[in-house]
Scaffold this motif. Structure first.
Motif, PDB file in Angstrom:
ATOM      1  N   GLU A   1      -9.808  -0.761   4.480  1.00 45.76           N
ATOM      2  CA  GLU A   1      -8.608  -1.430   4.515  1.00 45.76           C
ATOM      3  C   GLU A   1      -7.764  -0.730   3.466  1.00 45.76           C
ATOM      4  O   GLU A   1      -8.237  -0.220   2.366  1.00 45.76           O
ATOM      5  CB  GLU A   1      -9.030  -2.825   4.132  1.00 45.76           C
ATOM      6  CG  GLU A   1      -7.838  -3.708   4.204  1.00 45.76           C
ATOM      7  CD  GLU A   1      -8.394  -5.156   3.743  1.00 45.76           C
ATOM      8  OE1 GLU A   1      -7.395  -6.315   3.867  1.00 45.76           O
ATOM      9  OE2 GLU A   1      -9.544  -5.448   3.758  1.00 45.76           O
ATOM     10  N   LYS A   2      -6.496  -0.717   3.714  1.00 42.22           N
ATOM     11  CA  LYS A   2      -5.443  -0.089   2.854  1.00 42.22           C
ATOM     12  C   LYS A   2      -4.105  -0.931   2.630  1.00 42.22           C
ATOM     13  O   LYS A   2      -3.912  -1.872   3.224  1.00 42.22           O
ATOM     14  CB  LYS A   2      -4.687   1.220   3.643  1.00 42.22           C
ATOM     15  CG  LYS A   2      -6.273   2.259   3.928  1.00 42.22           C
ATOM     16  CD  LYS A   2      -5.600   3.271   4.819  1.00 42.22           C
ATOM     17  CE  LYS A   2      -6.800   4.185   5.296  1.00 42.22           C
ATOM     18  NZ  LYS A   2      -6.429   5.031   6.468  1.00 42.22           N
ATOM     19  N   ARG A   3      -3.510  -0.700   1.485  1.00 43.82           N
ATOM     20  CA  ARG A   3      -2.229  -1.162   1.224  1.00 43.82           C
ATOM     21  C   ARG A   3      -1.324  -0.088   1.050  1.00 43.82           C
ATOM     22  O   ARG A   3      -1.744   1.078   0.675  1.00 43.82           O
ATOM     23  CB  ARG A   3      -2.370  -2.185   0.188  1.00 43.82           C
ATOM     24  CG  ARG A   3      -3.353  -3.100   0.012  1.00 43.82           C
ATOM     25  CD  ARG A   3      -2.908  -4.269   0.699  1.00 43.82           C
ATOM     26  NE  ARG A   3      -3.978  -5.370   0.432  1.00 43.82           N
ATOM     27  CZ  ARG A   3      -5.177  -5.708   1.010  1.00 43.82           C
ATOM     28  NH1 ARG A   3      -5.376  -4.932   2.218  1.00 43.82           N
ATOM     29  NH2 ARG A   3      -5.914  -6.677   0.849  1.00 43.82           N
TER      30      ARG A   3
ATOM     31  N   ASP B   1      -4.655  -3.301  -5.062  1.00 44.26           N
ATOM     32  CA  ASP B   1      -4.713  -4.571  -5.414  1.00 44.26           C
ATOM     33  C   ASP B   1      -4.797  -4.950  -6.653  1.00 44.26           C
ATOM     34  O   ASP B   1      -4.695  -6.131  -7.362  1.00 44.26           O
ATOM     35  CB  ASP B   1      -5.668  -5.546  -4.434  1.00 44.26           C
ATOM     36  CG  ASP B   1      -5.320  -5.642  -3.240  1.00 44.26           C
ATOM     37  OD1 ASP B   1      -4.249  -5.219  -2.608  1.00 44.26           O
ATOM     38  OD2 ASP B   1      -6.314  -6.127  -2.407  1.00 44.26           O
TER      39      ASP B   1
ATOM     40  N   THR C   1      -0.053   4.971  -0.749  1.00 43.47           N
ATOM     41  CA  THR C   1      -1.087   4.368   0.362  1.00 43.47           C
ATOM     42  C   THR C   1      -2.373   4.599  -0.164  1.00 43.47           C
ATOM     43  O   THR C   1      -2.462   5.713  -0.509  1.00 43.47           O
ATOM     44  CB  THR C   1      -1.003   4.874   1.654  1.00 43.47           C
ATOM     45  OG1 THR C   1       0.346   4.510   2.140  1.00 43.47           O
ATOM     46  CG2 THR C   1      -1.710   4.099   2.730  1.00 43.47           C
TER      47      THR C   1
ATOM     48  N   ARG D   1      -6.620   2.816  -0.796  1.00 42.21           N
ATOM     49  CA  ARG D   1      -7.792   1.739  -0.731  1.00 42.21           C
ATOM     50  C   ARG D   1      -7.215   0.557  -1.250  1.00 42.21           C
ATOM     51  O   ARG D   1      -6.985   0.386  -2.407  1.00 42.21           O
ATOM     52  CB  ARG D   1      -8.979   2.201  -1.320  1.00 42.21           C
ATOM     53  CG  ARG D   1      -9.890   3.238  -0.837  1.00 42.21           C
ATOM     54  CD  ARG D   1     -11.123   3.757  -1.717  1.00 42.21           C
ATOM     55  NE  ARG D   1     -11.700   5.175  -1.341  1.00 42.21           N
ATOM     56  CZ  ARG D   1     -12.315   5.116  -0.206  1.00 42.21           C
ATOM     57  NH1 ARG D   1     -12.865   3.941   0.192  1.00 42.21           N
ATOM     58  NH2 ARG D   1     -12.876   6.191   0.242  1.00 42.21           N
ATOM     59  N   ALA D   2      -7.668  -0.461  -0.540  1.00 42.90           N
ATOM     60  CA  ALA D   2      -7.072  -1.783  -0.740  1.00 42.90           C
ATOM     61  C   ALA D   2      -7.665  -2.405  -2.172  1.00 42.90           C
ATOM     62  O   ALA D   2      -6.660  -2.935  -2.922  1.00 42.90           O
ATOM     63  CB  ALA D   2      -7.554  -3.156   0.116  1.00 42.90           C
ATOM     64  N   GLU D   3      -8.708  -2.165  -2.680  1.00 37.56           N
ATOM     65  CA  GLU D   3      -9.446  -2.829  -3.741  1.00 37.56           C
ATOM     66  C   GLU D   3      -8.382  -2.092  -5.025  1.00 37.56           C
ATOM     67  O   GLU D   3      -8.546  -2.674  -6.179  1.00 37.56           O
ATOM     68  CB  GLU D   3     -10.834  -2.635  -4.154  1.00 37.56           C
ATOM     69  CG  GLU D   3     -11.136  -0.951  -4.035  1.00 37.56           C
ATOM     70  CD  GLU D   3     -11.587  -0.519  -2.645  1.00 37.56           C
ATOM     71  OE1 GLU D   3     -12.302   0.714  -2.460  1.00 37.56           O
ATOM     72  OE2 GLU D   3     -11.139  -1.050  -1.835  1.00 37.56           O
TER      73      GLU D   3
ATOM     74  N   ALA E   1      -1.109   2.969   7.234  1.00 29.62           N
ATOM     75  CA  ALA E   1      -2.601   2.550   7.217  1.00 29.62           C
ATOM     76  C   ALA E   1      -3.444   3.050   8.228  1.00 29.62           C
ATOM     77  O   ALA E   1      -4.532   3.766   8.103  1.00 29.62           O
ATOM     78  CB  ALA E   1      -2.827   0.966   7.042  1.00 29.62           C
TER      79      ALA E   1
END
Length: 455
Positions: A129-131, A315, A308, A310-312, A121
């Motif tokens: 925000e990253k995942r 998710d 890796t 973008r969080a959206e 990240a």
């Protein structure tokens, strides 16, 4: 012929001397014996480019079972980017081995997986925000990236570029531009994969804007943006021949993708983890991918890969939809944390620029003597030369695959491991570790120059 360098044999066996040394025919008798055993139990589909069997390695030197030592300009196809058997990486893996080898992160998690995700990240482009999900291989990262993009968008189609290489699984075979040997006879292949024209400045002569317009036109006419889940690109194409796209090409593709709700995926499996002088090659082009795929150099030689993004987007997958038995193995994750630390501690990103300068200067000197070198390209420790038929560099640029094969064989016989690449088999690629010295580069280039003279 360049003289074979004799090494200082007083160096400890666990750390090969830092010079090239050839003491037997290539392959030597012990390698030949091992190869005979191998042919009885390993299928020919698992092909080895150079059947010399490695006993030990350190930094940029490989030592085989016969005592021959090779300057390694391939790094396991970009895996040992920080160098073979780097102390901090080895120690991190050993320390984890003493604690536990496996629990399965999706059953009982552990800190090192989380730390790798934090480091990804931090070091991938973009301040959002990253995942991350950790998996085992580059092809598995590609498969998961596509899966996540399809889930997020609700769309079916995937677009890739000409000359791309993404793996050997069913989906990634369909995503590769070149069928042989990766997909020949292995069909039927996955559908809804579309191959768009790419930017290949040496051959197409197009500006970045012109090449992007051609790519976008293909995507809009042959796929339709409303059906396209993801556009997957290698910022610098690897197996295809280290094509560096024309300036402005990739940003134009990302702008189009963003405007049309298409997930822009950067396949940085070969170009990432410091190889180009940035953590990820996307940075050289001003790209901020929605999803970024990493593998190869991420764990210094242990199997690890990641998606890796973008969080959206990340998710979108439901609980249980991502993961796998060995994904994010604790030993590999511990090694990966050490790789990130080593890059920072030793300032290894700067080494990529040093290596590029040295390689390109030496290759340019060779090109002045031999007109079959049509193009020298690449960024950092990711450099290639494209060979053409004599006298065609400024006209037809006809591929010269025979010369590539002869040069790679000559180099191997004289203690230098060089990889081949290219859609037409006419590219020599240089992927040394960031630990290689200027003296080793110069020695390897001397062998290569002798190889050109011997053609």
């Amino acid at each position: 012929m360049t003289d074979t360098v004799l090494a200082d044999t007083s160096t400890a066996p666990s750390e090969p001397p830092r010079e090239r040394r050839i003491v037997t025919a290539i392959p030597g008798p012990k390698s030949q014996e091992l190869h005979a055993r191998r042919l009885k139990v390993v299928p020919p589909g698992v092909h080895s480019v150079l059947p010399v069997y490695i006993e030990s390695a350190h930094d940029a030197i490989l030592r085989d079972v016969d005592g021959n030592q090779f300057i390694d300009l391939g790094a396991g196809i970009g895996v040992t980017t920080v160098g073979h058997t780097q102390g901090p990486v080895v120690e991190a893996a050993k320390d984890q081995l003493d604690k536990f080898l496996h629990t399965l992160f999706t059953i009982t998690p552990y800190e090192s997986y989380v730390r790798v995700a934090e480091l990804l990240a931090e070091h991938t482009p973009g301040d959002f925000e990253k995942r991350s999900v950790l998996v085992n291989s580059g092809a598995e990262a590609v498969e998961n990236g596509v899966k996540i993009a399809r889930k997020y968008t609700g769309r079916r189609a995937v677009a890739v570029l000409e000359h791309a290489y993404h793996g050997r699984t069913n989906l990634t075979m369909a995503m590769n531009f070149k069928a042989a040997p990766y997909a020949t006879g292995f069909g039927p292949l996955a559908g809804d994969v579309f191959h768009a024209p790419s930017s290949y400045p040496f051959h197409d002569g197009l500006s970045g804007a012109e090449a992007a317009a051609r790519t976008i036109s293909y995507l809009e006419k042959h796929v339709g943006a409303s059906d396209l889940a993801a556009l997957v690109v290698e910022p610098i194409q690897g197996e295809g021949g280290f094509m560096v796209p024309a300036e402005g090409y990739l940003p134009a593709l990302q702008e189009w993708a963003s405007a049309n709700g298409v997930v822009f995926i950067a396949d940085e499996i070969q170009s990432g983890m410091g190889r180009t002088g940035a953590y990820f090659a996307s940075e050289h082009f001003g790209l901020v991918p929605d999803l970024l795929l990493s593998a190869k150099g991420i764990a210094g030689g242990l199997p690890l890969a990641a998606v890796t993004g973008r969080a959206e987007i990340m998710d979108a997958a439901q609980p249980g939809g991502l993961g796998g038995t060995f994904g994010g193995n604790p030993v590999a994750a511990a090694a990966s944390v050490a790789v990130f630390d080593l890059i920072e501690r030793d300032g290894l990103l700067a080494n990529a620029a040093r290596i590029e300068k040295r390689l390109k200067a030496g290759l340019s000197a060779i090109a002045e003597r031999f007109d079959i070198i049509g193009d020298i390209r690449g960024i950092g420790a990711m450099v290639a030369i494209e060979l053409v038929q004599p006298g065609t560099a400024s006209t037809t640029k006809a591929p010269n695959a025979a010369a590539v094969g002869a040069l790679a064989a000559y180099a191997a016989e004289n203690g230098v491991l060089i990889l081949t690449a290219g859609t037409y088999g006419n590219v020599l690629r240089f992927l040394p570790s960031l630990a290689i010295t200027d003296e080793q580069i110069d020695d390897a280039l001397g062998v290569l120059a002798d190889g050109f003279a011997a053609l």
